[in-house]
Every structure is written in C-alpha cells, then in structure tokens.
Design a protein around this motif. Structure first.
Motif, PDB file in Angstrom:
ATOM      1  N   ASP A 294     167.326  65.378  65.090  1.00 16.26           N
ATOM      2  CA  ASP A 294     166.559  64.143  64.934  1.00 16.26           C
ATOM      3  C   ASP A 294     166.347  63.530  66.320  1.00 16.26           C
ATOM      4  OD1 ASP A 294     165.882  62.155  62.440  1.00 16.26           O
ATOM      5  OD2 ASP A 294     166.267  61.051  64.282  1.00 16.26           O
ATOM      6  N   PHE A 295     165.083  63.377  66.728  1.00 16.76           N
ATOM      7  CA  PHE A 295     164.745  62.857  68.050  1.00 16.76           C
ATOM      8  C   PHE A 295     163.998  61.535  67.867  1.00 16.76           C
ATOM      9  CE2 PHE A 295     161.862  63.507  71.988  1.00 16.76           C
ATOM     10  CZ  PHE A 295     162.660  62.651  72.740  1.00 16.76           C
ATOM     11  N   ASP A 296     164.697  60.436  68.096  1.00 14.06           N
ATOM     12  CA  ASP A 296     164.129  59.104  67.948  1.00 14.06           C
ATOM     13  C   ASP A 296     163.702  58.608  69.329  1.00 14.06           C
ATOM     14  OD1 ASP A 296     163.540  56.430  67.556  1.00 14.06           O
ATOM     15  OD2 ASP A 296     165.125  56.134  66.084  1.00 14.06           O
ATOM     16  N   VAL A 314     162.725  70.152  68.071  1.00 13.40           N
ATOM     17  CA  VAL A 314     163.358  69.130  67.241  1.00 13.40           C
ATOM     18  C   VAL A 314     162.864  69.303  65.814  1.00 13.40           C
ATOM     19  CG1 VAL A 314     163.529  67.523  69.177  1.00 13.40           C
ATOM     20  CG2 VAL A 314     161.565  67.390  67.648  1.00 13.40           C
ATOM     21  N   SER A 315     163.683  68.903  64.875  1.00 12.90           N
ATOM     22  CA  SER A 315     163.273  68.959  63.474  1.00 12.90           C
ATOM     23  C   SER A 315     162.470  67.727  63.088  1.00 12.90           C
ATOM     24  CB  SER A 315     164.507  69.089  62.571  1.00 12.90           C
ATOM     25  OG  SER A 315     165.209  70.292  62.835  1.00 12.90           O
ATOM     26  N   TYR A 316     162.888  66.565  63.577  1.00 10.62           N
ATOM     27  CA  TYR A 316     162.215  65.308  63.226  1.00 10.62           C
ATOM     28  C   TYR A 316     161.955  64.515  64.496  1.00 10.62           C
ATOM     29  CZ  TYR A 316     164.255  66.634  58.747  1.00 10.62           C
ATOM     30  OH  TYR A 316     164.632  67.332  57.626  1.00 10.62           O
ATOM     31  N   LEU A 317     160.715  64.103  64.676  1.00  9.45           N
ATOM     32  CA  LEU A 317     160.319  63.288  65.824  1.00  9.45           C
ATOM     33  C   LEU A 317     159.898  61.914  65.331  1.00  9.45           C
ATOM     34  CD1 LEU A 317     159.450  62.832  68.795  1.00  9.45           C
ATOM     35  CD2 LEU A 317     157.223  63.820  68.178  1.00  9.45           C
ATOM     36  N   HIS A 318     160.462  60.868  65.953  1.00 13.48           N
ATOM     37  CA  HIS A 318     160.076  59.492  65.645  1.00 13.48           C
ATOM     38  C   HIS A 318     159.496  58.880  66.916  1.00 13.48           C
ATOM     39  CE1 HIS A 318     162.723  59.608  62.003  1.00 13.48           C
ATOM     40  NE2 HIS A 318     163.409  60.426  62.782  1.00 13.48           N
ATOM     41  N   ASP A 319     158.310  58.277  66.821  1.00 10.09           N
ATOM     42  CA  ASP A 319     157.749  57.609  67.986  1.00 10.09           C
ATOM     43  C   ASP A 319     157.068  56.315  67.563  1.00 10.09           C
ATOM     44  OD1 ASP A 319     155.380  58.406  66.846  1.00 10.09           O
ATOM     45  OD2 ASP A 319     154.744  59.697  68.485  1.00 10.09           O
ATOM     46  N   ASN A 320     156.635  55.550  68.562  1.00  9.73           N
ATOM     47  CA  ASN A 320     155.908  54.309  68.310  1.00  9.73           C
ATOM     48  C   ASN A 320     154.872  54.118  69.404  1.00  9.73           C
ATOM     49  OD1 ASN A 320     157.404  53.523  70.541  1.00  9.73           O
ATOM     50  ND2 ASN A 320     158.563  51.937  69.492  1.00  9.73           N
ATOM     51  N   GLU A 321     154.265  52.932  69.451  1.00 12.71           N
ATOM     52  CA  GLU A 321     153.180  52.712  70.414  1.00 12.71           C
ATOM     53  C   GLU A 321     153.671  52.665  71.848  1.00 12.71           C
ATOM     54  OE1 GLU A 321     154.559  48.596  69.034  1.00 12.71           O
ATOM     55  OE2 GLU A 321     154.321  50.621  68.217  1.00 12.71           O
ATOM     56  N   GLY A 332     154.963  74.099  74.633  1.00 15.95           N
ATOM     57  CA  GLY A 332     156.148  74.705  74.027  1.00 15.95           C
ATOM     58  C   GLY A 332     156.972  73.749  73.189  1.00 15.95           C
ATOM     59  N   PHE A 333     156.583  72.490  73.101  1.00 19.21           N
ATOM     60  CA  PHE A 333     157.328  71.520  72.294  1.00 19.21           C
ATOM     61  C   PHE A 333     157.080  71.804  70.816  1.00 19.21           C
ATOM     62  CE2 PHE A 333     157.525  66.897  70.721  1.00 19.21           C
ATOM     63  CZ  PHE A 333     158.889  66.982  70.486  1.00 19.21           C
ATOM     64  N   VAL A 334     158.163  71.991  70.054  1.00 20.09           N
ATOM     65  CA  VAL A 334     158.078  72.351  68.635  1.00 20.09           C
ATOM     66  C   VAL A 334     158.778  71.268  67.815  1.00 20.09           C
ATOM     67  CG1 VAL A 334     158.722  74.036  66.876  1.00 20.09           C
ATOM     68  CG2 VAL A 334     158.019  74.815  69.150  1.00 20.09           C
ATOM     69  N   TYR A 335     158.113  70.804  66.758  1.00 15.90           N
ATOM     70  CA  TYR A 335     158.679  69.782  65.887  1.00 15.90           C
ATOM     71  C   TYR A 335     158.308  70.105  64.445  1.00 15.90           C
ATOM     72  CZ  TYR A 335     153.925  68.311  66.966  1.00 15.90           C
ATOM     73  OH  TYR A 335     152.572  68.290  67.176  1.00 15.90           O
ATOM     74  N   GLY A 336     159.135  69.666  63.528  1.00 19.96           N
ATOM     75  CA  GLY A 336     158.888  69.941  62.126  1.00 19.96           C
ATOM     76  C   GLY A 336     158.232  68.794  61.392  1.00 19.96           C
TER      77      GLY A 336
END
Length: 518
Positions: A294-296, A314-321, A332-336
């Motif tokens: 989990d990448f917040d 990462v399996s989970y990516l959380h981002d904001n503005e 090469g960045f991989v996220y689910g």
C-alpha cells in the motif's frame, strides 16, 4: 581498579544503589537548575565519572543473590569517556536527564537494554552492538564530535550492523551532524522497529541502508534537514521493513531515497512535505525499484522537486491533487489499483469524470517518451472493465510516440490518426467513406460520363460508380465501363481511387495494431 574510598559522595550513592537496581536522582528539584542546558553549572555534587559507570556494569560491585542489578541514574554530569566497546554487559543501563562531557562508545558490545533519555551526548558509537532488549534515546540531544584520523565522516549516532531485539526509540530526539551523517545505521536489525516521532529532528543525513526492520520505521511528524548540493535527508536503499510511516507533517528538506526498499505492508506519506534539497539540485523522492503493498502518497503540498518511481511495484496507490510535481519518472512503475483522496475520502479513480485526462497529464510529466506508463495505465482501465478509457490511453501513447519519429513516419502517423485513430477509433474510417461517397455521388450525378464502348456495359449509377472507385479490391463493373471527358471529374475519380487505397491500408494497419494490443 577503583576503590570505594576513591569515590565521591554521589558516586558512592550510585555504587550502593546498583546491586539492587535502585534509582539515584541527583536533581535539585529546581527546574531552572535541573535543565540539561544548564549542566555547565552542575558542580562536583552532581558529577559521576564515566569510569565508575563502566566498572559497575562490568561487575565491580557484586549483585546480591535474589536481586537484579541495574544502573539507574538521573540528573548527573558524566565526566570522561564512557567506553564500553566490546564489553559483555549483563545489566540494564538507565541514564536520564544527564549531561555527557564526552561521547559514548558501545561498539561491539553485548548488553541488555540501554536507555539514555532526555540527555545531552556528544555522540554515540554503537556499531556492531548486540542489545537483548531496547535502545532508548528519547528526547536526547546527540551531536557529532570531531572526526578521527580513520574516519572521514562524523556521525552523531552510529548503529552500523547493530542488532536490537526490541525497539530503537528516538522519539523527540534531536540529532545534529550538519553536512554529515546524523544517523548511520546501515545493516541495522531492529526487531521491534525504529521510532522517530514526537518531534524528532535530524540535522544531517539519516542512513538506514540495508536495514532489517520487522517492526517498521515510524517517523510521524519528524523533521529531516540535509543541507548541501544533492543532499540526501533519508537513505533507505535496499531496506526491508513491515511499514514505513512518513505521515502527519513529516518534513524532509533533502532527498528521501527508497531505492530497492521492500515494504511488506504500508508505505505512507499522508500529509507529508517533501521539499527536496535546499539548493534545488536533486529529486524530492527516489523510489527506484521499490516494492510495497500500500503506497499512500497523499502529500500536504506538492513536492518541490522530481519524484522517481521507475521500476517500483505497488498493489495500491493513493494520491491527491498535491502528490505530483512537474517531473515524475514513471517508466516501469507497476500498480494494481489507484484511489484518489477528495475531501478526506478515498475513492476509486477509475470511471471518474476527467480521470483519463488527469492520468494522461500525470504520465506526460515524465521526461521524454516511454511506452510502459501508457501500457500500465491502459491495463489498469481494462482490468476495471473500462475498455473505452483504455483505448483513449493507447491512442494518446501513439500520439506521443509520433513526436519521436522521423518526418515521413510522422506524416504516416498523422494519416493513421485522422483516418482510424491508430486502430483505436475504427469508426473514423466509416465516416471518411461516407463523406467521400456523398461527395462522389453528388459530383458525378451532375454530368454524364462517356462509355468506353457505346451501346455496351451496365447503365451508369453515380453511387455504384463512386463505391467502385473507393473499393480497391474486386470491382462493381462501373469504373471500367465509363470515363470522363471533364478533367475536373476525372481528377476527382483519381483522387477517390487514391483515398480508397489509403483508407484500406490504414484500416488494415490500424485494426491489426488494435488486435495486437488487446
């Protein structure tokens, strides 16, 4: 060898209390006098020689049967060098609100729990130490001393290849080594984790490269400052941890480097501030080849310098503005999965209005052209069942790629884009064919053509004749039976034949590409 008669009154008090682990408090009870900052005024009545502490920990005063020996000392001035390098220590050490005239050397020692709390120490050298318990340096101020002839860098706290069965507690500590290494803990194994919260401040680089942290690294609200060109504030290269917590106002004035780090659970920068090096040279975050579940990355404000996520998974990516600066390395960045933070709520980014445009803008922050970020984003949309969005992403990829091609290839690319949208908009070919069919039918119906052989052949039909020109394969018998004496209409016929070949070639090439990508 120390004798009891050589001890001062305060040292005798410590000596007598040690066998049963009693606490010795040398404070006066007056806050102004007991502050560690005022320790220069502490006289002989509050001074304990480091040699006395060493002697007690090494067995100078025998512990009574049935008692647990422990050295507990509060409010003392420790004179001399506390040297326990290589020692085998069977007792706990607790020093609170003490002022050390010289540094502490615990390198290579094997010991029980050690606590130096709320104290001021010129530096702690604890490389290769083995602690069967915890290392507690809460609220202490550690400052680097002078460099030795054998070491080029000065370190305020050294835990290189140390092993701690409990936690390393640095909550509220201030560690200062400007321009150097505030903490050098490469290869540290801390089973209970490392805690650098509650106002922790480091002036200098914090190095935990290759550290093994099953209990995680917790730096909520910490302040890391690393001045200088390309300054690294925190280095966690190839570290292995259960969690990395850089949240709740964590501030790094320097690069945070997580190259090759492996996090089995949560990596969070929620409400963090990544300012990058103060001189502007170097990225804010380097997470090359990093792995996390989990990448917040919901920051408090936009990073001042680049973010490098090349090869990260990462399996989970959380981002904001606030998450992404002007430059983001995504090759090469991989996220689910991606979730966005809006008004304090986490929501799935897929399917939201403007989602594709926003994500494409995110990808275009990467320098140059690389296909993988587009393919990854399209794959994410496709797995979520949004095939139309996936096709829009792949179309954007082809348009971006076109800028890198030679001029002739760019011309062909524009043609594919206009006619069939690189195969991701095949309906465009139908629009072109319909438009050209109407143009030909209306133009050819205004004049009568000349038959190739009078009295023979099929009757002239403008619609069928136009379709015969546009279809390059086979024939409807019209094109070979009639010709035009009007030069304008004859050139229109040639133009329709040419467009027919171009459209057919574009459709075949575009559909082939679309089938290959799906």
């Amino acid at each position: 060898m120390l004798s009891y008669d050589e001890l001062t009154s305060s040292e005798r008090e410590v000596w007598d209390a040690f066998p049963e682990g009693h606490r010795v408090d040398l404070r006066t009870g007056v806050p102004e006098e007991d502050r560690v900052a005022a320790s220069g005024q502490w006289g002989s009545g509050r001074t304990v020689r480091a040699t006395v502490i060493v002697a007690l920990l090494l067995g100078a005063n025998t512990v009574q049967s049935g008692a647990v020996g422990c050295l507990r000392l509060v409010g003392a001035r420790i004179s001399g060098h506390l040297n326990l390098a290589g020692a085998q220590i069977a007792h706990d050490l607790w020093l609170e609100d003490c002022w050390f005239e010289e540094g502490v050397d615990l390198s290579g020692a094997s010991t029980q729990s050690i606590a130096i709390v709320g104290s001021r120490v010129p530096g702690v050298e604890a490389g290769m130490i083995r602690i069967d318990g915890r290392l507690d340096l809460r609220r202490s101020r550690l400052e680097s001393g002078s460099a030795s002839p054998f070491h080029r860098r000065v370190t305020a706290l050294s835990l290189i290849n140390a092993t701690v069965s409990g936690a390393v507690n640095l909550n509220g500590a201030e560690i200062t080594a400007p321009g150097e290494w505030a903490v050098s803990a490469g290869g540290l194994v801390a089973e209970g984790g490392v805690y650098c919260a509650d106002g922790f401040v480091a002036h200098g680089e914090v190095r935990l490269m290759g550290a093994q942290l099953p209990g995680g690294l917790h730096m909520r609200g910490a302040l890391l400052e690393r001045p200088g060109r390309r300054g690294v504030a925190l280095a966690l290269d190839n570290a292995v941890a259960s969690t990395l917590d850089f949240s709740d106002g964590f501030t790094a004035n320097g690069t945070v480097r997580l190259r090759g780090a492996r996090i089995s659970d949560n990596l969070t920068f929620e409400r963090a501030v990544l300012n990058g090096p103060p001189d502007g040279h170097g990225p804010s975050l380097v997470a090359l080849l990093m792995q996390a579940v989990d990448f917040d990355f919901t920051l408090a404000r936009q990073p001042s310098a680049a973010v490098d996520l090349r090869g990260a998974q990462v399996s989970y990516l959380h981002d904001n503005e606030h998450s992404w600066p002007g430059v983001v390395e995504l090759d090469g960045f991989v996220y689910g999965s991606i979730k966005v933070d809006e008004a304090g709520e986490r929501r799935e980014a897929v399917g939201r209005r403007g989602s594709v445009a926003h994500r494409l803008g995110w990808i275009r922050r990467s320098p140059g052209y690389t296909p993988q970020p587009y393919e990854q984003l399209a794959s994410w949309y496709r797995k979520a069942g949004h095939d139309d969005e996936a096709r829009r992403v792949l179309l954007a990829k082809q348009r971006h790629r076109r800028h890198t091609l030679p001029r002739a290839a760019r011309v062909w690319g524009h043609l594919l884009d206009v006619t069939v949208g690189y195969g991701y908009r095949p309906w465009l070919a139908g629009v072109w064919i319909l438009a050209l069919t109407l143009l030909g039918m209306l133009s050819f119906s205004t004049h009568a053509p000349t038959p190739v052989q009078r009295g023979e052949g099929v009757p002239f039909r403008p619609l069928v004749y136009t379709l015969d020109l546009l279809i390059p394969v086979g024939g409807l018998g019209q094109r070979s039976a009639w010709y035009w004496s009007n030069d304008g209409l004859q050139w229109l016929a040639y133009l329709l034949i040419a467009f027919g070949w171009v459209l057919t070639t574009a459709v075949i090439a575009g559909v082939t590409r679309a089938l290959q990508k799906n």
